[in-house]
Write an enzyme that holds these catalytic residues in place. Structure first.
Site, short mmCIF file in Angstrom:
data_model
loop_
_atom_site.label_atom_id
_atom_site.label_comp_id
_atom_site.label_asym_id
_atom_site.label_seq_id
_atom_site.Cartn_x
_atom_site.Cartn_y
_atom_site.Cartn_z
N LYS A 178 5.80 4.31 -9.99
CA LYS A 178 4.49 4.16 -9.33
C LYS A 178 3.40 3.87 -10.36
CE LYS A 178 5.71 7.08 -5.39
NZ LYS A 178 5.90 8.47 -4.95
N GLY A 190 6.22 11.25 3.19
CA GLY A 190 6.41 11.68 4.59
C GLY A 190 6.31 10.50 5.53
N GLY A 248 1.76 7.24 -1.03
CA GLY A 248 2.04 7.44 0.41
C GLY A 248 0.91 6.94 1.29
N GLU A 271 0.82 -1.22 0.00
CA GLU A 271 0.00 0.00 0.00
C GLU A 271 0.85 1.26 0.00
OE1 GLU A 271 -3.74 0.27 0.03
OE2 GLU A 271 -2.76 2.08 -0.71
N ILE A 303 -2.34 7.58 1.06
CA ILE A 303 -3.67 7.43 0.45
C ILE A 303 -4.03 5.95 0.38
CG2 ILE A 303 -5.11 7.91 -1.58
CD1 ILE A 303 -3.04 9.95 -2.49
N VAL A 353 2.72 3.37 -3.50
CA VAL A 353 2.14 4.37 -4.41
C VAL A 353 1.18 5.26 -3.62
CG1 VAL A 353 0.87 4.78 -6.56
CG2 VAL A 353 2.19 2.66 -6.28
P1 NAP Z 1 15.97 6.49 3.72
O1 NAP Z 1 15.55 7.47 4.75
O2 NAP Z 1 17.07 6.85 2.80
O3 NAP Z 1 16.34 5.12 4.49
C1 NAP Z 1 16.85 4.02 3.82
C2 NAP Z 1 17.24 2.95 4.84
O4 NAP Z 1 17.65 1.79 4.13
C3 NAP Z 1 18.38 3.34 5.76
O5 NAP Z 1 18.10 2.92 7.07
C4 NAP Z 1 19.58 2.57 5.21
O6 NAP Z 1 20.51 2.14 6.18
C5 NAP Z 1 18.90 1.34 4.63
N1 NAP Z 1 19.68 0.78 3.54
C6 NAP Z 1 20.05 1.36 2.38
N2 NAP Z 1 20.74 0.50 1.62
C7 NAP Z 1 20.82 -0.65 2.32
C8 NAP Z 1 21.42 -1.92 2.09
N3 NAP Z 1 22.10 -2.16 0.96
N4 NAP Z 1 21.29 -2.89 3.03
C9 NAP Z 1 20.62 -2.63 4.17
N5 NAP Z 1 20.03 -1.45 4.44
C10 NAP Z 1 20.13 -0.48 3.54
O7 NAP Z 1 14.74 6.07 2.79
P2 NAP Z 1 13.17 6.20 3.12
O8 NAP Z 1 12.71 7.57 2.78
O9 NAP Z 1 12.90 5.65 4.46
O10 NAP Z 1 12.56 5.25 1.98
C11 NAP Z 1 12.64 3.86 2.07
C12 NAP Z 1 11.80 3.23 0.95
O11 NAP Z 1 10.45 3.63 1.08
C13 NAP Z 1 12.22 3.66 -0.46
O12 NAP Z 1 12.04 2.59 -1.34
C14 NAP Z 1 11.25 4.79 -0.77
O13 NAP Z 1 11.05 4.97 -2.15
C15 NAP Z 1 10.00 4.29 -0.11
N6 NAP Z 1 9.03 5.32 0.28
C16 NAP Z 1 9.44 6.45 0.93
C17 NAP Z 1 8.51 7.39 1.31
C18 NAP Z 1 8.90 8.68 2.01
O14 NAP Z 1 8.04 9.54 2.19
N7 NAP Z 1 10.16 8.82 2.46
C19 NAP Z 1 7.15 7.18 1.04
C20 NAP Z 1 6.74 6.00 0.40
C21 NAP Z 1 7.71 5.07 0.02
P3 NAP Z 1 21.41 3.17 7.05
O15 NAP Z 1 20.45 3.71 8.07
O16 NAP Z 1 22.47 2.34 7.65
O17 NAP Z 1 21.90 4.20 6.09
N1 HSE Z 2 10.12 10.43 -2.68
C1 HSE Z 2 8.77 10.01 -2.80
C2 HSE Z 2 7.89 11.18 -3.14
C3 HSE Z 2 8.32 9.36 -1.52
O1 HSE Z 2 8.34 12.32 -2.97
O2 HSE Z 2 6.76 10.98 -3.60
C4 HSE Z 2 6.94 8.75 -1.59
O3 HSE Z 2 6.92 7.64 -2.42
#
Ligand code: NAP
Ligand code: HSE
Length: 411
Positions: A204, A301, A133, A128, A135, A131
């Site tokens: 997405k 977020g 966030g 969920e 929603i 894509v």
């Molecule tokens: P982030 O803040 O950059 O965190 C990434 C985490 O993954 C960190 O804890 C990092 O470890 C770990 N990591 C990276 N490479 C790794 C590896 N090779 N082996 C093990 N751990 C590894 O990213 P995020 O924003 O949380 O996003 C995570 C995922 O959710 C992404 O796929 C993103 O597209 C998706 N997403 C994000 C959001 C958003 O709003 N941020 C929303 C929806 C989906 P370290 O702590 O040691 O650096």
């Molecule tokens: N980096 C992504 C965005 C996070 O800004 O939409 C949510 O998937």
């Protein structure tokens, strides 16, 4: 009942918020699942960073240590990029674990392979958060709009781009300054190239295409453009003409053909996505029965994303309860009488208030072990394990109980 044991892959914006909400919402989660939720392990890249988690949580950069955690039930993946996420989730599924992912890049590339593996091993794959966030989009599309044939999706799918476009217009800022703010707010990826070059929205859209149309358009036929070159000058010029620039993802099908684009577009104020501002995402859908539906909410977020992940977790366990979904299991004991007792138990048949299905099968003596195969719910398996701790229990991974050579996964 023993707790639901979860491991987090990634402890950044998303992973750390999931951890925080599991602690702060323990009571609510227990009400919903009937069990406590326990984070047993966390996979990270850099083990040396300080992380504020309970002492008993295993923090490691070695995935095999995560897979070896006893009684693990669910893996939640929030890492960036196709690998190592894909390999980690494949191994988890093969071990009989449920998986939840927020990683749209990995799903766009490998979603079908993971879905097939999850089906074969009779576990859930939920996504969920990948894509839109927070929603409730994927659940709505896959569960509540199944009879409809969708002909068109028009969407704002990248929170960072929408935040930047809105910020530049509202506060007359520059691109770099707005991008920095989006990163500080946890919207943009650590490497924001996918956000501002359009690929995050493209991935997405491919995930949605897989879910709705069971296929993706040829990637090399899709025009993908981000907002990197859309500055204050273009945004103000559009504003003066009564238009707003939005980063739009479009997927339209008719007569077997598909039209797809991901690019900045100037919208008039009559367009359904004109008023979607800030970090919000929105998806405007056309179904043949329902007509036009618009879903809108925070597209990125920490908390909105963690919210979607925890709703997935709840769905896995409620779904099992609702449908009394049975797993194929084999119990083994060196004690013949004990094994025969299970048979009697299955005939009398009330474990955890629900009937065990009647397809127990006596295996007889194999190397001194007496085994029965049965089909039981997760809850019933727990009761059996607690009642007979000296027995061995196996999940017959993805195979019917009748199979001659089932893959035995210790549970
Ligand atoms: P982030 O803040 O950059 O965190 C990434 C985490 O993954 C960190 O804890 C990092 O470890 C770990 N990591 C990276 N490479 C790794 C590896 N090779 N082996 C093990 N751990 C590894 O990213 P995020 O924003 O949380 O996003 C995570 C995922 O959710 C992404 O796929 C993103 O597209 C998706 N997403 C994000 C959001 C958003 O709003 N941020 C929303 C929806 C989906 P370290 O702590 O040691 O650096
Ligand atoms: N980096 C992504 C965005 C996070 O800004 O939409 C949510 O998937």
């Amino acid at each position: 009942m023993r707790p639901i044991r979860v491991a987090l892959l990634g402890f950044g914006t998303v992973g750390s918020s999931v951890y925080e909400i599991i602690q702060s919402h323990q009571q609510k989660l227990k009400q919903l699942t009937g069990r406590n939720i326990e984070v047993a392990g966390i996979l990270v890249k850099d083990e040396q960073k300080r992380r504020d988690v309970a002492d008993q949580v295993v923090i490691t950069s070695d995935y095999q240590q995560i897979l070896n955690i006893p009684d693990l039930d669910v893996i939640i993946e929030a890492i960036v990029g196709v690998e190592p996420g894909y390999t980690c989730l494949t191994e988890a599924i093969e071990k009989g674990l449920h998986v939840i992912t927020a990683n749209k890049e990995m799903l766009a590339h490998k979603g079908n392979e993971l879905r097939d593996a999850a089906r074969r091993h009779n576990v859930s794959l939920k996504c969920e958060a990948s894509v839109g966030g927070g929603i409730p989009l994927i659940g709505t599309l896959t569960q509540l709009l199944q009879v409809n044939t969708m002909t068109k999706i028009e969407a704002i799918l990248n929170g960072t781009s929408n935040y930047i476009l809105t910020d530049i217009l509202t506060n007359q800022t520059g691109f770099e300054q707005s991008l920095k703010a989006a990163q500080e707010l946890g919207y943009a990826e650590a490497d924001p190239a996918n956000d501002v070059d359009g690929y995050d929205a493209f991935y997405k859209l491919m995930v949605l295409s897989d879910l709705l149309f069971k296929k993706q358009p040829a990637w090399n036929q899709v025009a993908v453009k981000g907002i990197r070159e859309t500055g204050l000058k273009e945004i103000l010029a559009a504003d003066q003409a009564g238009l707003k620039i939005k980063h739009l993802a479009l997927l339209e099908t008719s007569d077997g053909g598909a039209w797809t684009s991901v690019e900045p577009v100037a919208l008039t104020d009559s367009h359904p996505l004109y008023s979607v501002d800030g970090v919000d995402n929105a998806v405007n859908l056309n179904g043949d029965l329902v007509g036009e539906v618009k879903l809108q909410g925070p597209g990125a977020g920490a908390y909105p994303t963690a919210s979607a992940i925890l709703e997935d977790l709840i769905q896995i366990y409620q779904h099992k309860e609702d449908n009394i979904q049975n797993d194929a299991v084999e119990f083994k004991s060196r004690d013949k009488q004990r094994a025969e007792q299970w048979f009697v138990l299955s005939q009398q048949s009330s474990l955890a208030g629900k009937n065990v299905s009647s397809n127990w099968k006596f295996e007889g003596d194999i190397d001194g072990w007496y085994g029965y195969q049965l089909s039981a719910t997760e809850e019933q398996i727990e009761v059996l394990k607690e009642t007979y701790p000296e027995t061995k229990a196996y999940r017959l991974a993805g195979l019917p109980t009748q199979s001659a050579t089932p893959a035995l996964v210790s549970i």
